[in-house]
Design a protein around this motif. Structure first.
Motif, PDB file in Angstrom:
ATOM      1  N   ALA A  31      49.591  84.505 -11.099  1.00  0.00           N
ATOM      2  CA  ALA A  31      48.415  84.565 -10.042  1.00  0.00           C
ATOM      3  C   ALA A  31      48.813  84.629  -8.672  1.00  0.00           C
ATOM      4  CB  ALA A  31      47.559  83.238 -10.427  1.00  0.00           C
ATOM      5  N   THR A  32      48.319  85.387  -7.750  1.00  0.00           N
ATOM      6  CA  THR A  32      48.622  85.525  -6.667  1.00  0.00           C
ATOM      7  C   THR A  32      47.306  85.330  -5.570  1.00  0.00           C
ATOM      8  OG1 THR A  32      50.641  86.938  -7.277  1.00  0.00           O
ATOM      9  CG2 THR A  32      49.924  86.887  -4.889  1.00  0.00           C
ATOM     10  N   ARG A  33      47.398  84.797  -4.410  1.00  0.00           N
ATOM     11  CA  ARG A  33      46.381  84.894  -3.497  1.00  0.00           C
ATOM     12  C   ARG A  33      47.159  85.094  -2.160  1.00  0.00           C
ATOM     13  NH1 ARG A  33      41.981  85.508  -6.419  1.00  0.00           N
ATOM     14  NH2 ARG A  33      40.479  83.487  -6.871  1.00  0.00           N
ATOM     15  N   ASP A  34      46.440  85.499  -1.124  1.00  0.00           N
ATOM     16  CA  ASP A  34      47.123  85.443   0.076  1.00  0.00           C
ATOM     17  C   ASP A  34      45.986  85.030   1.336  1.00  0.00           C
ATOM     18  OD1 ASP A  34      46.542  88.384   1.877  1.00  0.00           O
ATOM     19  OD2 ASP A  34      45.938  88.161  -0.254  1.00  0.00           O
ATOM     20  N   ARG A  35      46.395  84.691   2.396  1.00  0.00           N
ATOM     21  CA  ARG A  35      45.415  84.220   3.398  1.00  0.00           C
ATOM     22  C   ARG A  35      45.993  84.407   4.714  1.00  0.00           C
ATOM     23  NH1 ARG A  35      41.953  78.994   2.809  1.00  0.00           N
ATOM     24  NH2 ARG A  35      41.170  80.076   0.938  1.00  0.00           N
ATOM     25  N   ILE A  36      45.411  84.563   5.737  1.00  0.00           N
ATOM     26  CA  ILE A  36      46.150  84.742   7.033  1.00  0.00           C
ATOM     27  C   ILE A  36      45.524  83.375   7.853  1.00  0.00           C
ATOM     28  CG2 ILE A  36      46.322  86.038   9.177  1.00  0.00           C
ATOM     29  CD1 ILE A  36      45.813  88.539   7.581  1.00  0.00           C
ATOM     30  N   LEU A 107      56.322  68.588 -20.229  1.00  0.00           N
ATOM     31  CA  LEU A 107      54.824  68.695 -19.934  1.00  0.00           C
ATOM     32  C   LEU A 107      54.190  69.815 -20.681  1.00  0.00           C
ATOM     33  CD1 LEU A 107      54.743  68.512 -15.946  1.00  0.00           C
ATOM     34  CD2 LEU A 107      54.066  66.702 -17.540  1.00  0.00           C
ATOM     35  N   PRO A 108      53.076  69.897 -20.981  1.00  0.00           N
ATOM     36  CA  PRO A 108      52.475  70.919 -21.818  1.00  0.00           C
ATOM     37  C   PRO A 108      52.332  72.171 -20.815  1.00  0.00           C
ATOM     38  CG  PRO A 108      50.868  69.570 -21.043  1.00  0.00           C
ATOM     39  CD  PRO A 108      52.315  68.939 -20.682  1.00  0.00           C
ATOM     40  N   TYR A 109      53.097  72.287 -19.696  1.00  0.00           N
ATOM     41  CA  TYR A 109      52.981  73.472 -18.889  1.00  0.00           C
ATOM     42  C   TYR A 109      54.351  73.397 -17.984  1.00  0.00           C
ATOM     43  CZ  TYR A 109      51.167  70.009 -15.694  1.00  0.00           C
ATOM     44  OH  TYR A 109      51.154  68.727 -14.887  1.00  0.00           O
ATOM     45  N   SER A 110      54.524  74.665 -17.205  1.00  0.00           N
ATOM     46  CA  SER A 110      55.779  74.772 -16.472  1.00  0.00           C
ATOM     47  C   SER A 110      55.303  75.739 -15.551  1.00  0.00           C
ATOM     48  CB  SER A 110      57.004  74.891 -17.248  1.00  0.00           C
ATOM     49  OG  SER A 110      56.979  76.095 -17.998  1.00  0.00           O
ATOM     50  N   GLY A 111      56.176  75.740 -14.752  1.00  0.00           N
ATOM     51  CA  GLY A 111      55.923  77.016 -13.590  1.00  0.00           C
ATOM     52  C   GLY A 111      56.728  76.741 -12.318  1.00  0.00           C
ATOM     53  N   SER A 112      56.539  77.741 -11.319  1.00  0.00           N
ATOM     54  CA  SER A 112      56.733  77.781 -10.117  1.00  0.00           C
ATOM     55  C   SER A 112      55.947  78.385  -9.133  1.00  0.00           C
ATOM     56  CB  SER A 112      58.281  78.596  -9.864  1.00  0.00           C
ATOM     57  OG  SER A 112      58.149  80.280 -10.244  1.00  0.00           O
ATOM     58  N   TRP A 113      55.823  78.073  -7.650  1.00  0.00           N
ATOM     59  CA  TRP A 113      54.972  78.725  -7.006  1.00  0.00           C
ATOM     60  C   TRP A 113      56.100  79.407  -5.631  1.00  0.00           C
ATOM     61  CZ3 TRP A 113      54.077  74.609  -9.368  1.00  0.00           C
ATOM     62  CH2 TRP A 113      52.841  74.262 -10.191  1.00  0.00           C
ATOM     63  N   THR A 114      55.666  80.517  -5.272  1.00  0.00           N
ATOM     64  CA  THR A 114      56.592  81.177  -4.249  1.00  0.00           C
ATOM     65  C   THR A 114      55.395  81.379  -3.063  1.00  0.00           C
ATOM     66  OG1 THR A 114      57.837  82.303  -5.820  1.00  0.00           O
ATOM     67  CG2 THR A 114      58.041  83.143  -3.545  1.00  0.00           C
ATOM     68  N   VAL A 126      50.260  84.194   4.542  1.00  0.00           N
ATOM     69  CA  VAL A 126      50.824  83.301   3.651  1.00  0.00           C
ATOM     70  C   VAL A 126      50.446  83.924   2.077  1.00  0.00           C
ATOM     71  CG1 VAL A 126      50.820  81.137   2.552  1.00  0.00           C
ATOM     72  CG2 VAL A 126      50.735  81.093   4.988  1.00  0.00           C
ATOM     73  N   ILE A 127      51.421  84.350   1.225  1.00  0.00           N
ATOM     74  CA  ILE A 127      51.114  84.706  -0.024  1.00  0.00           C
ATOM     75  C   ILE A 127      51.693  83.680  -0.866  1.00  0.00           C
ATOM     76  CG2 ILE A 127      51.515  86.553  -1.643  1.00  0.00           C
ATOM     77  CD1 ILE A 127      51.890  88.453   0.669  1.00  0.00           C
ATOM     78  N   VAL A 128      50.908  83.055  -1.813  1.00  0.00           N
ATOM     79  CA  VAL A 128      51.359  82.289  -2.779  1.00  0.00           C
ATOM     80  C   VAL A 128      51.119  82.961  -4.152  1.00  0.00           C
ATOM     81  CG1 VAL A 128      50.963  79.999  -3.796  1.00  0.00           C
ATOM     82  CG2 VAL A 128      50.383  80.355  -1.444  1.00  0.00           C
ATOM     83  N   THR A 129      52.220  82.939  -4.884  1.00  0.00           N
ATOM     84  CA  THR A 129      52.342  83.455  -6.423  1.00  0.00           C
ATOM     85  C   THR A 129      52.751  82.293  -7.374  1.00  0.00           C
ATOM     86  OG1 THR A 129      53.003  85.640  -5.311  1.00  0.00           O
ATOM     87  CG2 THR A 129      53.472  85.013  -7.794  1.00  0.00           C
ATOM     88  N   THR A 152      44.642  76.341  -8.726  1.00  0.00           N
ATOM     89  CA  THR A 152      45.568  75.496  -7.894  1.00  0.00           C
ATOM     90  C   THR A 152      46.070  76.184  -6.441  1.00  0.00           C
ATOM     91  OG1 THR A 152      46.715  74.810 -10.047  1.00  0.00           O
ATOM     92  CG2 THR A 152      47.841  74.631  -7.961  1.00  0.00           C
ATOM     93  N   ILE A 153      46.166  77.453  -6.391  1.00  0.00           N
ATOM     94  CA  ILE A 153      46.453  78.343  -5.267  1.00  0.00           C
ATOM     95  C   ILE A 153      45.305  77.995  -4.430  1.00  0.00           C
ATOM     96  CG2 ILE A 153      46.931  80.555  -4.500  1.00  0.00           C
ATOM     97  CD1 ILE A 153      48.295  81.116  -7.046  1.00  0.00           C
ATOM     98  N   ASP A 154      44.197  78.202  -4.891  1.00  0.00           N
ATOM     99  CA  ASP A 154      43.070  78.301  -3.958  1.00  0.00           C
ATOM    100  C   ASP A 154      42.727  76.982  -3.194  1.00  0.00           C
ATOM    101  OD1 ASP A 154      42.314  80.835  -4.507  1.00  0.00           O
ATOM    102  OD2 ASP A 154      40.826  80.508  -6.114  1.00  0.00           O
ATOM    103  N   GLY A 155      42.892  75.979  -4.039  1.00  0.00           N
ATOM    104  CA  GLY A 155      42.818  74.373  -3.592  1.00  0.00           C
ATOM    105  C   GLY A 155      43.907  74.015  -2.557  1.00  0.00           C
ATOM    106  N   TYR A 156      45.309  74.577  -2.893  1.00  0.00           N
ATOM    107  CA  TYR A 156      46.312  74.494  -2.019  1.00  0.00           C
ATOM    108  C   TYR A 156      46.038  75.052  -0.682  1.00  0.00           C
ATOM    109  CZ  TYR A 156      51.205  73.887  -0.374  1.00  0.00           C
ATOM    110  OH  TYR A 156      51.987  73.528   0.479  1.00  0.00           O
ATOM    111  N   LEU A 157      45.476  76.481  -0.731  1.00  0.00           N
ATOM    112  CA  LEU A 157      45.182  77.421   0.618  1.00  0.00           C
ATOM    113  C   LEU A 157      44.197  76.668   1.276  1.00  0.00           C
ATOM    114  CD1 LEU A 157      45.730  80.998  -0.721  1.00  0.00           C
ATOM    115  CD2 LEU A 157      47.268  79.524   0.816  1.00  0.00           C
TER     116      LEU A 157
END
Length: 171
Positions: A31-36, A107-114, A126-129, A152-157
């Motif tokens: 999942a990817t989102r970006d915002r300026i 955990l029942p999930y794993s991952g990373s955010w770039t 800022v592009i979050v993937t 998660t990304i939308d909340g973080y941004l």
């Protein structure tokens, strides 16, 4: 008694459908989102990299406990209402990129955010993937149809936007 029996059958049928649908979904997602943001890459990088300040601006983060560095990279535990999750910054290029990875393996999930930061007219893009993996079929169903992969990304941004617009540059 018959109503209870029928109700139990409906519950079991719904759970079975959720499990089967979740099982058939791919375990991995991107999942990817970006915002300026009207801020410099240096300012944004500082906010993202200063994990000890997360409880001040990230909604849901109740505390952060710093852990011994992992191969020279920042390692920490985030506490929220569901418990603790350990993270590590796997990769950092100051003012340009950070890669945050879940360090827990049970955990029942794993991952990373770039987090990619690029100077643009008027600020920084800022592009979050998110590269996620949801192992449990029930959680996979919820991740796709209840929460959504972008939550998660939308909340973080949104939190980052509030932090950048409501605080002093050096806070």
């Amino acid at each position: 008694m018959r109503i209870v029996k029928n109700l139990l059958l409906v519950i079991v049928a719904v759970l079975a459908v959720v499990y089967v649908v979740g099982y058939r979904l791919p375990e991995q997602h991107t999942a990817t989102r970006d915002r300026i943001f009207p801020a410099t890459p240096e300012r944004i990088f500082k906010e993202i990299a200063t994990v000890s300040a997360y409880p001040k601006w990230r909604s849901g983060v109740q505390g952060v406990r710093m852990l011994p560095d992992s191969q020279g990279m920042t390692h920490f535990s985030e506490q929220d209402m569901t418990g603790d999750v350990n993270y590590v910054f796997e990769h950092m290029v100051p003012n340009r990129q950070l890669v945050l990875t879940i360090a827990d393996t049970k955990l029942p999930y794993s991952g990373s955010w770039t987090f990619d930061l690029t100077p643009v007219a008027g600020g920084t893009q800022v592009i979050v993937t998110e590269e996620g993996s949801v192992h449990n079929p029930f959680f996979r169903f919820a991740s796709r149809y209840v929460y959504g992969h972008f939550r998660t990304i939308d909340g973080y941004l949104a939190d980052l936007d509030k932090r950048l617009t409501n605080s002093l540059p050096d806070s």
